[in-house]
Enzyme design. Sequence first.
Site, PDB file in Angstrom:
ATOM      1  N   HIS A 173      -2.747  19.296  14.505  1.00 25.54           N
ATOM      2  CA  HIS A 173      -1.956  19.016  13.736  1.00 25.54           C
ATOM      3  C   HIS A 173      -0.864  18.562  12.964  1.00 25.54           C
ATOM      4  O   HIS A 173       0.568  17.988  13.872  1.00 25.54           O
ATOM      5  CB  HIS A 173      -2.592  17.989  12.696  1.00 25.54           C
ATOM      6  CG  HIS A 173      -3.782  17.434  13.016  1.00 25.54           C
ATOM      7  ND1 HIS A 173      -3.896  16.280  14.190  1.00 25.54           N
ATOM      8  CD2 HIS A 173      -5.462  17.321  12.473  1.00 25.54           C
ATOM      9  CE1 HIS A 173      -5.534  15.455  13.740  1.00 25.54           C
ATOM     10  NE2 HIS A 173      -5.892  16.420  12.926  1.00 25.54           N
ATOM     11  N   LYS A 207       2.995 -10.340  -7.195  1.00 27.72           N
ATOM     12  CA  LYS A 207       3.769 -11.600  -7.013  1.00 27.72           C
ATOM     13  C   LYS A 207       3.066 -12.156  -8.356  1.00 27.72           C
ATOM     14  O   LYS A 207       3.831 -13.761  -9.093  1.00 27.72           O
ATOM     15  CB  LYS A 207       2.316 -12.666  -6.088  1.00 27.72           C
ATOM     16  CG  LYS A 207       2.281 -12.039  -4.850  1.00 27.72           C
ATOM     17  CD  LYS A 207       1.768 -12.746  -3.541  1.00 27.72           C
ATOM     18  CE  LYS A 207       0.349 -12.234  -4.114  1.00 27.72           C
ATOM     19  NZ  LYS A 207       0.072 -10.628  -3.541  1.00 27.72           N
ATOM     20  N   THR A 208       2.498 -12.437  -9.132  1.00 29.36           N
ATOM     21  CA  THR A 208       1.998 -12.480 -10.550  1.00 29.36           C
ATOM     22  C   THR A 208       3.330 -12.248 -11.322  1.00 29.36           C
ATOM     23  O   THR A 208       3.429 -12.744 -11.725  1.00 29.36           O
ATOM     24  CB  THR A 208       0.654 -11.876 -11.075  1.00 29.36           C
ATOM     25  OG1 THR A 208      -0.675 -12.498 -10.117  1.00 29.36           O
ATOM     26  CG2 THR A 208       0.295 -12.809 -12.487  1.00 29.36           C
ATOM     27  N   GLY A 216       2.158 -12.609  -0.359  1.00 36.98           N
ATOM     28  CA  GLY A 216       2.766 -10.910   0.198  1.00 36.98           C
ATOM     29  C   GLY A 216       0.559 -11.056   0.418  1.00 36.98           C
ATOM     30  O   GLY A 216       0.103 -11.068  -0.513  1.00 36.98           O
ATOM     31  N   PRO A 217       1.468  -8.814   0.299  1.00 33.98           N
ATOM     32  CA  PRO A 217       0.039  -8.166   0.446  1.00 33.98           C
ATOM     33  C   PRO A 217      -0.666  -7.905  -1.244  1.00 33.98           C
ATOM     34  O   PRO A 217       0.376  -8.364  -1.812  1.00 33.98           O
ATOM     35  CB  PRO A 217       0.327  -6.776   0.809  1.00 33.98           C
ATOM     36  CG  PRO A 217       1.443  -6.667   1.965  1.00 33.98           C
ATOM     37  CD  PRO A 217       2.237  -8.122   1.465  1.00 33.98           C
ATOM     38  N   PRO A 218      -1.517  -7.822  -1.618  1.00 29.25           N
ATOM     39  CA  PRO A 218      -2.432  -7.605  -2.462  1.00 29.25           C
ATOM     40  C   PRO A 218      -1.715  -6.685  -3.352  1.00 29.25           C
ATOM     41  O   PRO A 218      -1.150  -5.157  -2.803  1.00 29.25           O
ATOM     42  CB  PRO A 218      -3.622  -7.280  -2.466  1.00 29.25           C
ATOM     43  CG  PRO A 218      -4.490  -7.370  -0.839  1.00 29.25           C
ATOM     44  CD  PRO A 218      -2.979  -7.862  -0.461  1.00 29.25           C
ATOM     45  N   THR A 225       1.386  -6.384  -4.244  1.00 29.04           N
ATOM     46  CA  THR A 225       3.114  -6.176  -4.407  1.00 29.04           C
ATOM     47  C   THR A 225       3.905  -7.015  -5.330  1.00 29.04           C
ATOM     48  O   THR A 225       4.920  -6.275  -5.529  1.00 29.04           O
ATOM     49  CB  THR A 225       3.796  -7.269  -3.220  1.00 29.04           C
ATOM     50  OG1 THR A 225       3.353  -8.357  -2.889  1.00 29.04           O
ATOM     51  CG2 THR A 225       3.742  -6.227  -2.329  1.00 29.04           C
ATOM     52  N   HIS A 233      -7.740  23.388  13.410  1.00 28.37           N
ATOM     53  CA  HIS A 233      -7.721  21.208  12.996  1.00 28.37           C
ATOM     54  C   HIS A 233      -6.984  21.020  12.941  1.00 28.37           C
ATOM     55  O   HIS A 233      -6.000  20.633  13.347  1.00 28.37           O
ATOM     56  CB  HIS A 233      -9.149  20.827  12.584  1.00 28.37           C
ATOM     57  CG  HIS A 233      -9.321  19.779  12.550  1.00 28.37           C
ATOM     58  ND1 HIS A 233     -10.167  18.484  13.745  1.00 28.37           N
ATOM     59  CD2 HIS A 233      -8.358  18.190  12.208  1.00 28.37           C
ATOM     60  CE1 HIS A 233      -9.831  17.414  13.458  1.00 28.37           C
ATOM     61  NE2 HIS A 233      -8.766  17.391  12.318  1.00 28.37           N
ATOM     62  N   GLU A 234      -6.404  21.758  11.249  1.00 30.79           N
ATOM     63  CA  GLU A 234      -5.707  20.717  10.580  1.00 30.79           C
ATOM     64  C   GLU A 234      -3.874  21.511  11.527  1.00 30.79           C
ATOM     65  O   GLU A 234      -3.054  20.750  11.127  1.00 30.79           O
ATOM     66  CB  GLU A 234      -5.649  20.984   9.277  1.00 30.79           C
ATOM     67  CG  GLU A 234      -6.889  20.867   8.878  1.00 30.79           C
ATOM     68  CD  GLU A 234      -6.442  19.377   8.702  1.00 30.79           C
ATOM     69  OE1 GLU A 234      -6.085  18.849   8.620  1.00 30.79           O
ATOM     70  OE2 GLU A 234      -7.603  18.999   8.529  1.00 30.79           O
TER      71      GLU A 234
END
EC number: 3.4.24.-
Length: 631
Positions: free
Chosen positions: A435, A216-217, A210-212, A214, A431-432
């Site tokens: 969006h 696992k350890t 899995g990704p860092p 998440t 600009h904002e």
Amino acid sequence: MQNKNTGENKNNKNKNYILWYAITAFILIYIFSTTKNFITTQEISYSAFIEMIKTNQVERVVISSSEIDIIPKENSERNNGKLLYTGNVGDDNLVELLIENDIEFTAKTVQNNFMTEFILTWVVAPVICFFLLRFFFSKMGGRMGGSSMMKFGKSNAKVYREKDIKITFDDVAGQDEAKESLKEIIDYLNHSEKYVEIGAKLPKGALLVGPPGTGKTLLAKAVAGEANVPFLSISGSNFVEMFAGMGAAKVRDLFQEAEKNAPCIIFIDEIDSIGKSRDSQLQTNDEREQTLNQLLTQMDGFDSTKAIVILGATNRPEILDKALLRPGRFDRRIIVDRPDLKGRIDILKVHAKDVKLGEDVNLEEIAKSTPGAVGADLANMVNEAALRAVKQGRNVVMQEDLREAVEVIIAGKEKKDRILSPKEKRIVAFHEVGHALVAALLERADPVHKITIVPRTMGALGYTMQLPEEEKYLVSKEELINQIMVMLGGRSAEEVVFNVITTGASNDIERATKTARSIVTLYGMTEKFDMMALESVQNRYLDGRAVRECSEQTSTMIDEEVLKIIKTCHENTKKLLEENRDLLDKIAEYLLEKETIFGDEFMDFVCEKYPELRNKKSKENKEEKQELVEE
């Protein structure tokens, strides 16, 4: 057999002690012998020696066949606390000169002095150094938990006993599927006899992928905590040594230690450090390959009835050696992926259970505002919120603290000392709002949560935050095109209002281009290339970078297709803003006054012109709340 191995280990240990102590003693003696003369003696010329005799500066002289040792008088200008010496040139008149000046002189007995010096230097000194070093290293070994500094072949795995592990599955949230896959391993560790009785063989190894961040350890420790067995933890990089064979020795020692503590769990973090595929011809590492070969051999060789389970963790499974993943070794792959909305809510609850929360705290809102966040990110956000509450002089964490923590992680802290000129501030405001207005007017676009023109430390002069209404696993082409239009809304607003082009849209352009390229190369959403795969994703759990799998001619055609999508979206975005120029101006002026506005305030302006949007959003929110109630 065990006693024999124990005896051999003791003999090897004694040999190592003797070898290293002898080497150290030799080095010390060599340094002593080479620096002794330099520190305690000083050479002078023979003419200077004769001059000292004539000026009555010599107290006594010792003559040998090769040199003359000179003891100067206390009042001599050459008396610096060192023994002076010069070479014996065979001067026949020297004795007469010494007698004339009433100087005492003797002859050195070479044989006796040589034997004495030899015994002291090469017999007595080594013995003394040997015992001193042995005493020193034994003391050091005791302080280091009984381990010697000379044991290069030791695995140095950190051993957690049953009583040391306080982590259980209750401390791991958002990974229900992974926990379900690991429950069988826990049952095997606790009741291995029923599996042996029926003849079943459980997998020796399970790979957590899995990704860092998440967990696992954390998940591996929770397995040991649930099973109530020892936990041997080591990183894959610890096996990589400078000396050939040391890594393999560490692997052997690790499995010997595991057999002593069985039933137990061996956890190898970042296993790709030693498990990298051996097929690569570009770079090789003999020491790493020897270590990998030893690991493969040990996994085949240890007795499966001893209830030893090996857990490995990696975020690069595609580079692992095929031999490591075959049945009988790491033949189970457990995905520890980014949590969904429900998982993020559960993770926030776990990390917030020890934090004093205010009555207005809504963890569901925070979970919705952090799509793609992993457990480590969410833990950091809760901690940042607690720190902010302390700075504000409160003893509980409020919802505003959690909201600000999310923004700090995403965009950085507010940079209040960065003062924009009035013209720049207007450009940023339009600009904002560009969006936000495009997002509000397009269908199937995420609703706007917040608009601000307060600069942030990560370089943003302002930003527009959108919150997804629901967790999405499939995205249509129309939604991707809408995302591109929202990204280009800022630059388009600058062009419509000011007829200028600034550098503020650089990140928007980068993300829009990446999305447009994915439409063409990964998702097969264009008529020109149909469903042809033109790129493949590498390092899926890290940066997810795409690698080209086509010719140079096709790459040129891809660039043309991507440019076509960008141009079409740009034109449509400008047209949409020109049609709603009155809204753009009105909201931007309000934003310039307030600096920060939230989604409800923004939608009030939009719904004055388009009342049907309010009804539509209310209906969507009602349906969403109903779904949550049913869940």
